[in-house]
Motif scaffolding. Sequence first.
Motif, short mmCIF file in Angstrom:
data_model
loop_
_atom_site.label_atom_id
_atom_site.label_comp_id
_atom_site.label_asym_id
_atom_site.label_seq_id
_atom_site.Cartn_x
_atom_site.Cartn_y
_atom_site.Cartn_z
N HIS A 107 0.83 -1.21 0.00
CA HIS A 107 0.00 0.00 0.00
C HIS A 107 0.86 1.25 0.00
O HIS A 107 1.99 1.24 0.49
CB HIS A 107 -1.02 0.00 1.14
CG HIS A 107 -0.43 0.09 2.53
ND1 HIS A 107 -0.23 1.28 3.16
CD2 HIS A 107 -0.03 -0.86 3.40
CE1 HIS A 107 0.27 1.06 4.38
NE2 HIS A 107 0.41 -0.24 4.54
N ASP A 268 6.23 2.64 6.02
CA ASP A 268 5.03 1.80 6.02
C ASP A 268 4.06 2.45 5.05
O ASP A 268 3.44 3.45 5.39
CB ASP A 268 4.44 1.72 7.43
CG ASP A 268 3.11 0.98 7.45
OD1 ASP A 268 2.70 0.44 6.42
OD2 ASP A 268 2.47 0.97 8.53
N GLU A 298 -5.18 1.63 3.01
CA GLU A 298 -4.93 0.50 3.92
C GLU A 298 -4.94 0.98 5.36
O GLU A 298 -5.44 0.29 6.25
CB GLU A 298 -3.58 -0.16 3.59
CG GLU A 298 -3.38 -1.52 4.26
CD GLU A 298 -2.89 -1.45 5.71
OE1 GLU A 298 -3.03 -2.44 6.43
OE2 GLU A 298 -2.37 -0.39 6.13
N GLU A 299 -4.40 2.18 5.59
CA GLU A 299 -4.25 2.66 6.97
C GLU A 299 -5.57 2.98 7.64
O GLU A 299 -5.62 3.17 8.86
CB GLU A 299 -3.32 3.89 7.00
CG GLU A 299 -1.88 3.60 6.59
CD GLU A 299 -1.15 2.65 7.54
OE1 GLU A 299 -1.75 2.23 8.55
OE2 GLU A 299 -0.01 2.31 7.24
N HIS A 444 4.65 4.02 11.99
CA HIS A 444 3.62 5.06 12.06
C HIS A 444 4.09 6.34 12.74
O HIS A 444 3.30 7.24 12.98
CB HIS A 444 2.34 4.56 12.77
CG HIS A 444 1.52 3.66 11.90
ND1 HIS A 444 0.15 3.49 12.09
CD2 HIS A 444 1.84 2.87 10.86
CE1 HIS A 444 -0.30 2.63 11.18
NE2 HIS A 444 0.71 2.24 10.43
MN MN Z 1 0.41 0.90 8.82
#
Ligand code: MN
Length: 469
Positions: A107, A268, A298-299, A444
Amino acid sequence: MEKAKELKEKLFKDKKNGWETLSDSEKQNVFNFSKEYIKFINEAKTERECVKKITEILEKNGFINIENKDSLKTGDKIYYINRYKNVYAAVIGSEDLKNGFNIIGAHIDSPRLDLKPNPLYESEELALLKTHYYGGIKKYQWVNIPLSMHGVIITKDNKKIEINIGESENDPVFTVADLLPHLASEQGKKKLNDAITGEDLNILVGSIPYDTDEDITEKVKLNILNILNKKYGIIERDFVSSEIEFVPAMKAKSLGFDESLVAGYGQDDRVCAYTSLTALLTVVNPKKTAICLLADKEEIGSMGNTGMSSRIFEYFLAQLLDKTVGNKPGLLDEALKSSKILSADVTAGYNPNFPSIYEKNNESYIGHGISVIKYTGSASKGGASDANAEFVGYIRNLFEKNNIAYQNSEMGKIGVGAGGTIAYILADKGSDVIDCGVPVISMHSPYEITSKFDIYNAYKAYEVFYKDE
Ligand code: MN
Ligand code: MN
Protein backbone atom coordinates in the motif's frame (compact mmCIF):
# COMPACT_ATOMS: atom_id res chain seq x y z
CA MET A 1 31.89 -32.10 22.10
CA GLU A 2 32.58 -31.66 18.41
CA LYS A 3 29.68 -33.97 17.69
CA ALA A 4 27.26 -31.81 19.70
CA LYS A 5 28.39 -28.75 17.79
CA GLU A 6 27.77 -30.45 14.47
CA LEU A 7 24.45 -31.80 15.62
CA LYS A 8 23.40 -28.35 16.79
CA GLU A 9 24.32 -26.83 13.47
CA LYS A 10 22.28 -29.47 11.73
CA LEU A 11 19.18 -29.27 13.91
CA PHE A 12 18.89 -25.70 15.17
CA LYS A 13 17.31 -22.90 13.20
CA ASP A 14 20.13 -20.37 12.81
CA LYS A 15 19.53 -16.74 13.67
CA LYS A 16 22.24 -15.02 11.71
CA ASN A 17 22.72 -11.31 11.46
CA GLY A 18 22.40 -10.70 7.74
CA TRP A 19 25.33 -8.30 7.48
CA GLU A 20 27.70 -11.12 8.53
CA THR A 21 26.68 -13.13 5.47
CA LEU A 22 27.55 -10.46 2.88
CA SER A 23 30.66 -10.11 0.76
CA ASP A 24 32.01 -6.60 0.15
CA SER A 25 30.42 -6.44 -3.29
CA GLU A 26 27.07 -7.66 -1.94
CA LYS A 27 27.27 -4.99 0.75
CA GLN A 28 27.80 -2.42 -1.98
CA ASN A 29 24.65 -3.64 -3.78
CA VAL A 30 22.69 -3.30 -0.54
CA PHE A 31 23.87 0.29 -0.02
CA ASN A 32 23.34 1.28 -3.65
CA PHE A 33 19.79 -0.05 -3.66
CA SER A 34 18.85 1.99 -0.61
CA LYS A 35 20.26 5.16 -2.11
CA GLU A 36 17.59 5.00 -4.82
CA TYR A 37 14.94 3.99 -2.29
CA ILE A 38 15.71 7.02 -0.10
CA LYS A 39 15.36 9.24 -3.14
CA PHE A 40 11.98 7.68 -3.90
CA ILE A 41 10.49 8.21 -0.43
CA ASN A 42 11.74 11.80 -0.41
CA GLU A 43 9.98 12.50 -3.70
CA ALA A 44 6.77 10.53 -3.05
CA LYS A 45 5.20 11.46 0.27
CA THR A 46 1.51 10.91 -0.53
CA GLU A 47 -0.37 8.20 -2.41
CA ARG A 48 -0.94 10.63 -5.31
CA GLU A 49 2.76 11.51 -5.48
CA CYS A 50 3.58 7.79 -5.31
CA VAL A 51 1.29 7.03 -8.26
CA LYS A 52 2.88 9.84 -10.25
CA LYS A 53 6.45 8.75 -9.49
CA ILE A 54 5.62 5.07 -10.04
CA THR A 55 4.00 5.82 -13.42
CA GLU A 56 7.19 7.64 -14.41
CA ILE A 57 9.30 4.64 -13.39
CA LEU A 58 6.97 2.21 -15.18
CA GLU A 59 6.93 4.20 -18.42
CA LYS A 60 10.71 4.57 -18.34
CA ASN A 61 10.83 0.77 -18.20
CA GLY A 62 8.52 0.18 -21.13
CA PHE A 63 5.19 -0.28 -19.33
CA ILE A 64 2.15 1.00 -21.23
CA ASN A 65 -1.25 2.13 -19.96
CA ILE A 66 -3.57 -0.87 -20.48
CA GLU A 67 -6.22 1.46 -21.86
CA ASN A 68 -4.01 1.93 -24.93
CA LYS A 69 -3.81 -1.80 -25.66
CA ASP A 70 -6.58 -3.81 -27.31
CA SER A 71 -4.88 -7.16 -26.85
CA LEU A 72 -2.01 -8.49 -24.77
CA LYS A 73 0.63 -11.13 -25.42
CA THR A 74 3.47 -12.79 -23.51
CA GLY A 75 6.02 -10.30 -22.28
CA ASP A 76 3.74 -7.26 -22.57
CA LYS A 77 4.18 -4.77 -19.75
CA ILE A 78 1.16 -2.73 -18.75
CA TYR A 79 -0.24 -0.63 -15.92
CA TYR A 80 -3.59 0.71 -14.78
CA ILE A 81 -4.20 3.80 -12.64
CA ASN A 82 -7.26 4.08 -10.45
CA ARG A 83 -8.31 7.63 -9.57
CA TYR A 84 -4.72 8.94 -9.19
CA LYS A 85 -4.27 7.03 -5.91
CA ASN A 86 -3.96 3.33 -6.66
CA VAL A 87 -1.97 1.58 -9.38
CA TYR A 88 -1.53 -1.93 -10.77
CA ALA A 89 1.29 -3.10 -13.05
CA ALA A 90 1.71 -6.45 -14.79
CA VAL A 91 4.03 -8.42 -17.03
CA ILE A 92 2.04 -10.92 -19.08
CA GLY A 93 3.18 -14.54 -18.78
CA SER A 94 3.25 -17.32 -21.35
CA GLU A 95 0.99 -19.65 -19.35
CA ASP A 96 -2.81 -19.51 -19.61
CA LEU A 97 -3.94 -16.82 -17.18
CA LYS A 98 -6.62 -19.07 -15.72
CA ASN A 99 -3.79 -20.99 -14.00
CA GLY A 100 -3.30 -18.00 -11.74
CA PHE A 101 -1.11 -14.94 -11.26
CA ASN A 102 1.93 -14.25 -9.08
CA ILE A 103 0.77 -11.13 -7.27
CA ILE A 104 2.52 -8.85 -4.79
CA GLY A 105 0.36 -6.26 -3.06
CA ALA A 106 1.59 -3.31 -1.00
CA HIS A 107 0.00 0.00 0.00
CA ILE A 108 1.10 3.54 -0.75
CA ASP A 109 -0.97 5.52 1.78
CA SER A 110 0.68 6.43 5.10
CA PRO A 111 -0.47 8.01 8.37
CA ARG A 112 -0.58 11.82 8.27
CA LEU A 113 -2.64 14.90 9.10
CA ASP A 114 -5.45 15.63 6.63
CA LEU A 115 -7.26 18.97 6.57
CA LYS A 116 -10.86 19.19 7.76
CA PRO A 117 -13.38 20.57 5.19
CA ASN A 118 -13.42 23.99 6.89
CA PRO A 119 -9.84 24.20 8.11
CA LEU A 120 -8.72 27.82 8.22
CA TYR A 121 -9.36 29.99 11.29
CA GLU A 122 -7.76 32.79 13.28
CA SER A 123 -7.11 32.83 17.00
CA GLU A 124 -5.52 35.81 18.78
CA GLU A 125 -4.01 37.02 15.51
CA LEU A 126 -2.52 33.71 14.49
CA ALA A 127 -3.85 31.71 11.53
CA LEU A 128 -4.26 27.96 11.93
CA LEU A 129 -5.59 24.94 10.06
CA LYS A 130 -7.82 22.28 11.67
CA THR A 131 -6.72 18.74 10.82
CA HIS A 132 -8.22 15.29 11.03
CA TYR A 133 -5.50 12.67 11.40
CA TYR A 134 -5.44 9.73 8.99
CA GLY A 135 -4.31 6.30 10.19
CA GLY A 136 -3.13 5.14 13.59
CA ILE A 137 -0.82 7.78 14.98
CA LYS A 138 0.59 8.53 18.41
CA LYS A 139 -0.60 12.14 18.34
CA TYR A 140 2.08 13.52 20.64
CA GLN A 141 4.70 12.56 18.01
CA TRP A 142 3.25 15.00 15.48
CA VAL A 143 3.78 18.27 17.38
CA ASN A 144 6.74 20.60 16.88
CA ILE A 145 8.09 18.82 13.84
CA PRO A 146 8.38 20.52 10.43
CA LEU A 147 5.38 19.64 8.25
CA SER A 148 4.94 20.05 4.52
CA MET A 149 1.65 20.53 2.67
CA HIS A 150 0.73 18.22 -0.22
CA GLY A 151 -2.39 17.56 -2.22
CA VAL A 152 -4.98 18.78 -4.63
CA ILE A 153 -7.73 21.40 -4.58
CA ILE A 154 -10.62 21.29 -7.04
CA THR A 155 -11.88 24.82 -7.76
CA LYS A 156 -15.32 26.13 -8.61
CA ASP A 157 -14.59 25.78 -12.35
CA ASN A 158 -13.29 22.20 -11.86
CA LYS A 159 -9.66 23.13 -12.15
CA LYS A 160 -7.29 20.86 -10.24
CA ILE A 161 -4.63 22.78 -8.33
CA GLU A 162 -1.69 20.67 -7.17
CA ILE A 163 0.09 21.77 -4.03
CA ASN A 164 3.49 20.89 -2.61
CA ILE A 165 4.93 23.34 -0.06
CA GLY A 166 7.69 22.61 2.42
CA GLU A 167 9.93 20.13 0.63
CA SER A 168 12.26 22.50 -1.24
CA GLU A 169 15.12 24.15 0.58
CA ASN A 170 13.58 27.62 0.13
CA ASP A 171 9.99 26.67 1.02
CA PRO A 172 8.48 27.60 4.37
CA VAL A 173 7.31 24.74 6.62
CA PHE A 174 4.40 24.41 9.05
CA THR A 175 4.05 22.94 12.53
CA VAL A 176 1.68 22.07 15.36
CA ALA A 177 2.83 24.03 18.42
CA ASP A 178 2.98 22.05 21.67
CA LEU A 179 2.81 23.59 25.16
CA LEU A 180 6.05 24.77 26.73
CA PRO A 181 7.23 22.59 29.67
CA HIS A 182 7.06 25.57 32.06
CA LEU A 183 3.26 25.60 31.73
CA ALA A 184 2.71 21.90 31.14
CA SER A 185 2.41 20.51 34.66
CA GLU A 186 -1.28 19.63 34.12
CA GLN A 187 -0.63 18.27 30.64
CA GLY A 188 2.21 16.18 32.02
CA LYS A 189 -0.15 14.38 34.39
CA LYS A 190 -2.33 13.19 31.51
CA LYS A 191 -2.02 9.80 29.87
CA LEU A 192 0.30 9.85 26.87
CA ASN A 193 -2.58 9.34 24.43
CA ASP A 194 -4.64 12.15 25.98
CA ALA A 195 -1.92 14.80 26.37
CA ILE A 196 -2.36 15.81 22.72
CA THR A 197 -5.86 15.19 21.35
CA GLY A 198 -7.08 15.11 17.75
CA GLU A 199 -8.51 18.61 18.19
CA ASP A 200 -5.13 19.87 19.40
CA LEU A 201 -3.48 19.06 16.07
CA ASN A 202 -3.93 22.53 14.61
CA ILE A 203 -1.25 23.71 12.25
CA LEU A 204 0.22 27.20 12.53
CA VAL A 205 0.25 28.91 9.12
CA GLY A 206 0.69 32.67 9.58
CA SER A 207 0.67 35.83 11.69
CA ILE A 208 0.62 39.00 9.56
CA PRO A 209 -2.69 40.98 9.35
CA TYR A 210 -3.91 41.98 5.88
CA ASP A 211 -3.94 45.72 6.61
CA THR A 212 -4.42 48.23 9.36
CA ASP A 213 -8.17 48.79 8.81
CA GLU A 214 -9.77 48.89 12.30
CA ASP A 215 -13.20 47.65 11.14
CA ILE A 216 -12.09 44.40 9.56
CA THR A 217 -11.94 41.28 11.73
CA GLU A 218 -9.84 38.14 11.11
CA LYS A 219 -7.22 40.09 9.22
CA VAL A 220 -4.53 37.40 9.55
CA LYS A 221 -6.86 34.77 8.08
CA LEU A 222 -7.70 37.26 5.33
CA ASN A 223 -4.03 37.75 4.57
CA ILE A 224 -3.45 33.99 4.31
CA LEU A 225 -6.43 33.60 1.96
CA ASN A 226 -5.14 36.50 -0.10
CA ILE A 227 -1.72 34.86 -0.42
CA LEU A 228 -3.34 31.56 -1.45
CA ASN A 229 -5.64 33.35 -3.87
CA LYS A 230 -2.76 35.18 -5.53
CA LYS A 231 -0.65 32.03 -5.80
CA TYR A 232 -3.30 29.42 -6.66
CA GLY A 233 -6.46 31.37 -7.47
CA ILE A 234 -8.38 29.64 -4.70
CA ILE A 235 -10.99 30.93 -2.24
CA GLU A 236 -11.90 29.59 1.21
CA ARG A 237 -14.77 27.45 -0.10
CA ASP A 238 -12.36 25.52 -2.34
CA PHE A 239 -11.04 23.66 0.70
CA VAL A 240 -14.29 21.64 0.77
CA SER A 241 -13.27 19.96 -2.48
CA SER A 242 -9.64 19.32 -1.61
CA GLU A 243 -7.45 16.51 -0.39
CA ILE A 244 -4.65 18.20 1.50
CA GLU A 245 -2.23 16.15 3.56
CA PHE A 246 0.38 17.47 5.97
CA VAL A 247 3.33 15.11 6.30
CA PRO A 248 6.73 15.34 8.01
CA ALA A 249 8.98 17.68 6.02
CA MET A 250 12.15 15.97 7.24
CA LYS A 251 14.21 14.22 4.57
CA ALA A 252 14.78 10.49 4.75
CA LYS A 253 18.43 9.71 5.44
CA SER A 254 20.87 6.97 6.28
CA LEU A 255 20.92 6.39 10.02
CA GLY A 256 23.84 5.35 12.23
CA PHE A 257 27.64 5.64 12.18
CA ASP A 258 27.69 2.60 9.89
CA GLU A 259 24.83 4.01 7.75
CA SER A 260 23.15 0.60 7.89
CA LEU A 261 19.63 1.91 8.52
CA VAL A 262 17.15 4.19 6.79
CA ALA A 263 15.21 6.79 8.80
CA GLY A 264 12.31 8.49 7.09
CA TYR A 265 8.60 9.12 6.84
CA GLY A 266 6.16 6.80 5.06
CA GLN A 267 8.24 3.63 5.01
CA ASP A 268 5.03 1.80 6.02
CA ASP A 269 4.41 0.72 3.39
CA ARG A 270 6.40 2.48 0.69
CA VAL A 271 9.38 0.28 1.51
CA CYS A 272 7.39 -2.74 0.28
CA ALA A 273 5.77 -0.73 -2.53
CA TYR A 274 9.16 0.40 -3.86
CA THR A 275 10.79 -3.04 -3.56
CA SER A 276 7.85 -4.90 -5.11
CA LEU A 277 7.72 -2.35 -7.95
CA THR A 278 11.46 -2.45 -8.71
CA ALA A 279 11.42 -6.27 -8.51
CA LEU A 280 8.69 -6.31 -11.18
CA LEU A 281 10.96 -4.29 -13.48
CA THR A 282 13.32 -7.29 -13.62
CA VAL A 283 10.61 -9.67 -14.90
CA VAL A 284 11.00 -10.55 -18.60
CA ASN A 285 8.76 -13.02 -20.48
CA PRO A 286 7.63 -14.89 -17.35
CA LYS A 287 5.64 -18.11 -17.34
CA LYS A 288 3.10 -16.81 -14.80
CA THR A 289 1.68 -13.33 -15.23
CA ALA A 290 3.37 -11.16 -12.57
CA ILE A 291 1.36 -8.37 -10.97
CA CYS A 292 2.33 -5.57 -8.60
CA LEU A 293 -0.67 -3.99 -6.92
CA LEU A 294 -0.29 -0.80 -4.92
CA ALA A 295 -3.37 0.06 -2.88
CA ASP A 296 -4.59 3.18 -1.12
CA LYS A 297 -6.59 3.45 2.14
CA GLU A 298 -4.93 0.50 3.92
CA GLU A 299 -4.25 2.66 6.97
CA ILE A 300 -7.94 3.35 7.51
CA GLY A 301 -9.32 -0.10 6.78
CA SER A 302 -8.91 -0.57 3.00
CA MET A 303 -12.38 0.82 2.26
CA GLY A 304 -13.32 3.15 -0.59
CA ASN A 305 -12.89 2.85 -4.34
CA THR A 306 -9.09 3.14 -4.15
CA GLY A 307 -8.77 0.69 -1.23
CA MET A 308 -8.18 -3.05 -1.45
CA SER A 309 -11.83 -3.84 -0.71
CA SER A 310 -12.87 -2.15 -3.93
CA ARG A 311 -13.77 -4.32 -6.94
CA ILE A 312 -11.39 -2.30 -9.12
CA PHE A 313 -8.66 -4.89 -8.75
CA GLU A 314 -10.96 -7.60 -10.10
CA TYR A 315 -11.91 -5.22 -12.89
CA PHE A 316 -8.22 -4.93 -13.77
CA LEU A 317 -7.73 -8.72 -13.71
CA ALA A 318 -10.81 -9.16 -15.89
CA GLN A 319 -9.23 -6.74 -18.36
CA LEU A 320 -6.10 -8.91 -18.43
CA LEU A 321 -8.20 -12.00 -19.13
CA ASP A 322 -10.24 -10.19 -21.71
CA LYS A 323 -7.22 -8.91 -23.60
CA THR A 324 -5.39 -12.27 -23.58
CA VAL A 325 -7.53 -15.43 -23.62
CA GLY A 326 -10.89 -13.64 -23.64
CA ASN A 327 -12.83 -13.45 -20.39
CA LYS A 328 -15.86 -15.63 -19.72
CA PRO A 329 -18.07 -16.34 -16.69
CA GLY A 330 -16.18 -18.09 -13.91
CA LEU A 331 -12.74 -17.55 -15.44
CA LEU A 332 -11.71 -14.78 -13.06
CA ASP A 333 -12.68 -16.86 -10.03
CA GLU A 334 -10.66 -19.74 -11.40
CA ALA A 335 -7.63 -17.51 -11.94
CA LEU A 336 -7.94 -16.02 -8.45
CA LYS A 337 -8.34 -19.44 -6.83
CA SER A 338 -5.07 -20.53 -8.44
CA SER A 339 -3.14 -17.32 -7.69
CA LYS A 340 -0.31 -16.90 -5.24
CA ILE A 341 -0.12 -13.58 -3.39
CA LEU A 342 2.38 -11.89 -1.13
CA SER A 343 0.79 -9.22 1.01
CA ALA A 344 3.86 -7.02 1.12
CA ASP A 345 3.46 -4.95 4.25
CA VAL A 346 5.81 -3.95 7.01
CA THR A 347 5.83 -5.46 10.47
CA ALA A 348 7.19 -4.38 13.85
CA GLY A 349 10.95 -4.67 14.21
CA TYR A 350 12.29 -5.43 17.70
CA ASN A 351 12.94 -2.15 19.53
CA PRO A 352 15.50 -2.52 22.35
CA ASN A 353 14.00 0.48 24.16
CA PHE A 354 10.87 -1.56 24.96
CA PRO A 355 11.95 -5.18 25.60
CA SER A 356 8.92 -6.12 27.73
CA ILE A 357 6.51 -5.75 24.79
CA TYR A 358 8.11 -8.53 22.77
CA GLU A 359 8.19 -12.32 22.93
CA LYS A 360 11.78 -12.65 21.85
CA ASN A 361 11.52 -16.02 20.10
CA ASN A 362 8.88 -14.78 17.70
CA GLU A 363 9.79 -11.25 16.72
CA SER A 364 11.28 -9.69 13.62
CA TYR A 365 14.82 -8.43 14.04
CA ILE A 366 16.35 -5.56 12.12
CA GLY A 367 19.03 -6.89 9.78
CA HIS A 368 17.70 -10.45 9.71
CA GLY A 369 15.89 -10.25 6.41
CA ILE A 370 12.33 -10.11 5.20
CA SER A 371 9.61 -11.14 7.68
CA VAL A 372 7.12 -13.83 6.77
CA ILE A 373 3.99 -13.60 8.90
CA LYS A 374 1.61 -16.55 8.79
CA TYR A 375 -1.13 -14.70 10.64
CA THR A 376 -1.73 -11.22 12.03
CA GLY A 377 -4.87 -10.45 14.05
CA SER A 378 -5.49 -9.72 17.72
CA ALA A 379 -5.11 -11.99 20.76
CA SER A 380 -7.36 -14.77 19.41
CA LYS A 381 -5.83 -14.39 15.94
CA GLY A 382 -9.14 -12.58 15.31
CA GLY A 383 -9.31 -11.08 11.83
CA ALA A 384 -6.32 -13.00 10.48
CA SER A 385 -6.44 -14.87 7.19
CA ASP A 386 -3.81 -17.33 8.51
CA ALA A 387 -1.90 -18.85 5.58
CA ASN A 388 -1.96 -22.63 5.12
CA ALA A 389 1.11 -24.63 6.15
CA GLU A 390 1.40 -25.81 2.54
CA PHE A 391 1.69 -22.24 1.26
CA VAL A 392 4.13 -21.27 4.05
CA GLY A 393 6.14 -24.33 3.03
CA TYR A 394 6.16 -23.20 -0.59
CA ILE A 395 7.35 -19.69 0.34
CA ARG A 396 9.99 -20.90 2.76
CA ASN A 397 11.43 -23.36 0.26
CA LEU A 398 11.41 -20.73 -2.49
CA PHE A 399 13.34 -18.32 -0.26
CA GLU A 400 15.81 -20.96 0.95
CA LYS A 401 16.47 -22.20 -2.57
CA ASN A 402 17.29 -18.62 -3.61
CA ASN A 403 19.33 -17.60 -0.57
CA ILE A 404 16.82 -14.99 0.60
CA ALA A 405 17.35 -13.94 4.22
CA TYR A 406 13.95 -14.37 5.87
CA GLN A 407 12.51 -14.68 9.35
CA ASN A 408 9.17 -15.79 10.71
CA SER A 409 7.44 -13.78 13.37
CA GLU A 410 4.39 -12.40 15.10
CA MET A 411 4.06 -8.81 16.31
CA GLY A 412 4.61 -8.47 20.07
CA LYS A 413 3.37 -10.61 22.93
CA ILE A 414 -0.13 -12.08 22.67
CA GLY A 415 -2.72 -9.46 23.53
CA VAL A 416 -0.47 -6.37 23.70
CA GLY A 417 -1.95 -5.06 20.49
CA ALA A 418 -2.87 -5.90 16.94
CA GLY A 419 -2.23 -5.01 13.36
CA GLY A 420 -3.76 -5.94 10.04
CA THR A 421 -2.91 -5.76 6.36
CA ILE A 422 -4.65 -6.33 3.01
CA ALA A 423 -3.91 -10.10 3.27
CA TYR A 424 -7.39 -11.15 4.44
CA ILE A 425 -9.12 -9.19 1.67
CA LEU A 426 -7.08 -11.00 -0.97
CA ALA A 427 -7.50 -14.36 0.78
CA ASP A 428 -11.28 -13.79 0.61
CA LYS A 429 -10.96 -13.97 -3.17
CA GLY A 430 -9.73 -17.56 -2.82
CA SER A 431 -6.01 -17.08 -3.46
CA ASP A 432 -3.11 -18.29 -1.34
CA VAL A 433 -1.90 -15.24 0.58
CA ILE A 434 0.80 -14.60 3.15
CA ASP A 435 2.17 -11.43 4.72
CA CYS A 436 5.76 -10.82 3.79
CA GLY A 437 7.51 -7.50 4.39
CA VAL A 438 10.25 -5.40 5.92
CA PRO A 439 10.51 -4.98 9.72
CA VAL A 440 10.20 -1.36 10.86
CA ILE A 441 11.13 0.27 14.17
CA SER A 442 8.88 3.15 15.31
CA MET A 443 6.22 2.31 12.72
CA HIS A 444 3.62 5.06 12.06
CA SER A 445 5.89 7.69 13.58
CA PRO A 446 7.05 10.71 11.56
CA TYR A 447 10.50 9.08 11.31
CA GLU A 448 10.34 5.32 10.81
CA ILE A 449 13.45 3.10 10.80
CA THR A 450 14.35 0.15 8.54
CA SER A 451 17.49 -1.84 7.73
CA LYS A 452 19.14 -1.57 4.34
CA PHE A 453 19.85 -5.29 4.50
CA ASP A 454 16.16 -6.09 4.95
CA ILE A 455 15.12 -3.69 2.19
CA TYR A 456 17.47 -5.37 -0.26
CA ASN A 457 16.27 -8.82 0.75
CA ALA A 458 12.66 -7.77 0.25
CA TYR A 459 13.60 -6.75 -3.28
CA LYS A 460 15.32 -10.11 -3.91
CA ALA A 461 12.46 -12.06 -2.31
CA TYR A 462 9.84 -10.30 -4.43
CA GLU A 463 11.91 -10.88 -7.55
CA VAL A 464 12.10 -14.66 -7.07
CA PHE A 465 8.41 -14.80 -6.20
CA TYR A 466 7.30 -12.98 -9.37
CA LYS A 467 9.54 -15.21 -11.49
CA ASP A 468 8.61 -18.54 -9.88
CA GLU A 469 6.85 -20.97 -12.19
MN1 MN B 1 0.41 0.90 8.82
MN1 MN C 1 1.24 -1.15 6.34
